[in-house]
Scaffold this motif. Structure first.
Motif, PDB file in Angstrom:
ATOM      1  N   ARG A 152      -7.373  -4.109   5.315  1.00  0.00           N
ATOM      2  CA  ARG A 152      -7.395  -2.387   5.357  1.00  0.00           C
ATOM      3  C   ARG A 152      -6.070  -1.739   5.151  1.00  0.00           C
ATOM      4  N   CYS A 153      -5.054  -2.495   5.274  1.00  0.00           N
ATOM      5  CA  CYS A 153      -3.770  -2.508   4.619  1.00  0.00           C
ATOM      6  C   CYS A 153      -3.705  -2.147   3.368  1.00  0.00           C
ATOM      7  N   ILE A 154      -4.108  -3.582   2.667  1.00  0.00           N
ATOM      8  CA  ILE A 154      -4.100  -3.825   1.857  1.00  0.00           C
ATOM      9  C   ILE A 154      -4.917  -3.084   0.814  1.00  0.00           C
ATOM     10  N   ASP A 155      -6.671  -2.542   1.442  1.00  0.00           N
ATOM     11  CA  ASP A 155      -7.630  -1.867   0.542  1.00  0.00           C
ATOM     12  C   ASP A 155      -7.149   0.342   1.019  1.00  0.00           C
ATOM     13  N   SER A 156      -6.192  -0.469   1.653  1.00  0.00           N
ATOM     14  CA  SER A 156      -5.380   1.727   1.499  1.00  0.00           C
ATOM     15  C   SER A 156      -4.169   1.484   0.640  1.00  0.00           C
ATOM     16  N   GLY A 157      -3.657   0.609   0.022  1.00  0.00           N
ATOM     17  CA  GLY A 157      -3.058   0.002  -0.319  1.00  0.00           C
ATOM     18  C   GLY A 157      -1.158   0.164   0.454  1.00  0.00           C
ATOM     19  N   ILE A 205       8.512  -4.844  -2.136  1.00  0.00           N
ATOM     20  CA  ILE A 205       7.026  -5.277  -1.771  1.00  0.00           C
ATOM     21  C   ILE A 205       6.333  -5.868  -1.324  1.00  0.00           C
ATOM     22  N   PRO A 206       5.698  -3.999  -0.310  1.00  0.00           N
ATOM     23  CA  PRO A 206       5.825  -4.803   1.069  1.00  0.00           C
ATOM     24  C   PRO A 206       4.880  -5.642   0.967  1.00  0.00           C
ATOM     25  N   LEU A 207       4.564  -6.407   1.786  1.00  0.00           N
ATOM     26  CA  LEU A 207       3.952  -7.934   2.404  1.00  0.00           C
ATOM     27  C   LEU A 207       3.656  -8.260   3.947  1.00  0.00           C
ATOM     28  N   ALA A 208       2.591  -8.371   4.057  1.00  0.00           N
ATOM     29  CA  ALA A 208       2.510  -8.831   5.806  1.00  0.00           C
ATOM     30  C   ALA A 208       2.587 -10.031   5.939  1.00  0.00           C
ATOM     31  N   VAL A 243      -3.433  -8.043  -5.665  1.00  0.00           N
ATOM     32  CA  VAL A 243      -3.677  -8.572  -4.381  1.00  0.00           C
ATOM     33  C   VAL A 243      -2.550  -9.925  -4.558  1.00  0.00           C
ATOM     34  N   LEU A 244      -1.212  -9.699  -4.226  1.00  0.00           N
ATOM     35  CA  LEU A 244      -0.313 -10.893  -3.879  1.00  0.00           C
ATOM     36  C   LEU A 244      -0.564 -11.898  -2.545  1.00  0.00           C
ATOM     37  N   VAL A 245      -1.070 -13.290  -2.918  1.00  0.00           N
ATOM     38  CA  VAL A 245      -0.970 -13.558  -1.697  1.00  0.00           C
ATOM     39  C   VAL A 245       0.090 -15.026  -1.915  1.00  0.00           C
TER      40      VAL A 245
END
Length: 80
Positions: free
Chosen positions: A22-27, A4-7, A58-60
């Motif tokens: 922006r990356c989260i919103d775009s998937g 699972i890609p996370l920043a 959204v994962l936090v």
């Protein structure tokens, strides 16, 4: 195994938060770890809050940083 890609370091700056959102919103990303001592932590929390209030998936996470950056506690609360 599933990846699972996370920043990381979300909240280090407002521009960092904007790119991550922006990356989260775009998937492209599923979420991010908030940098507890980041200069834009409050900004990041508010944007995550908006997405979570709309029930977006959204994962936090929290990136605790014990030695670098500004301290999150007032100086009088830090034992010597």
């Amino acid at each position: 195994m599933r990846c699972i890609p996370l920043a990381d370091d979300c909240g280090i700056s407002t521009s960092n938060v904007d790119v991550i959102m922006r990356c989260i919103d775009s998937g492209t990303l599923r979420g991010a770890a908030l940098l507890a001592c980041g200069n834009a932590l409050e900004y990041a929390v508010s944007l995550f809050g908006e997405r979570l209030s709309r029930n977006l998936p959204v994962l936090v996470g929290i990136h605790l940083n014990l030695f670098d950056g500004r301290c999150c506690a007032p100086p009088e609360k830090i034992p010597m």
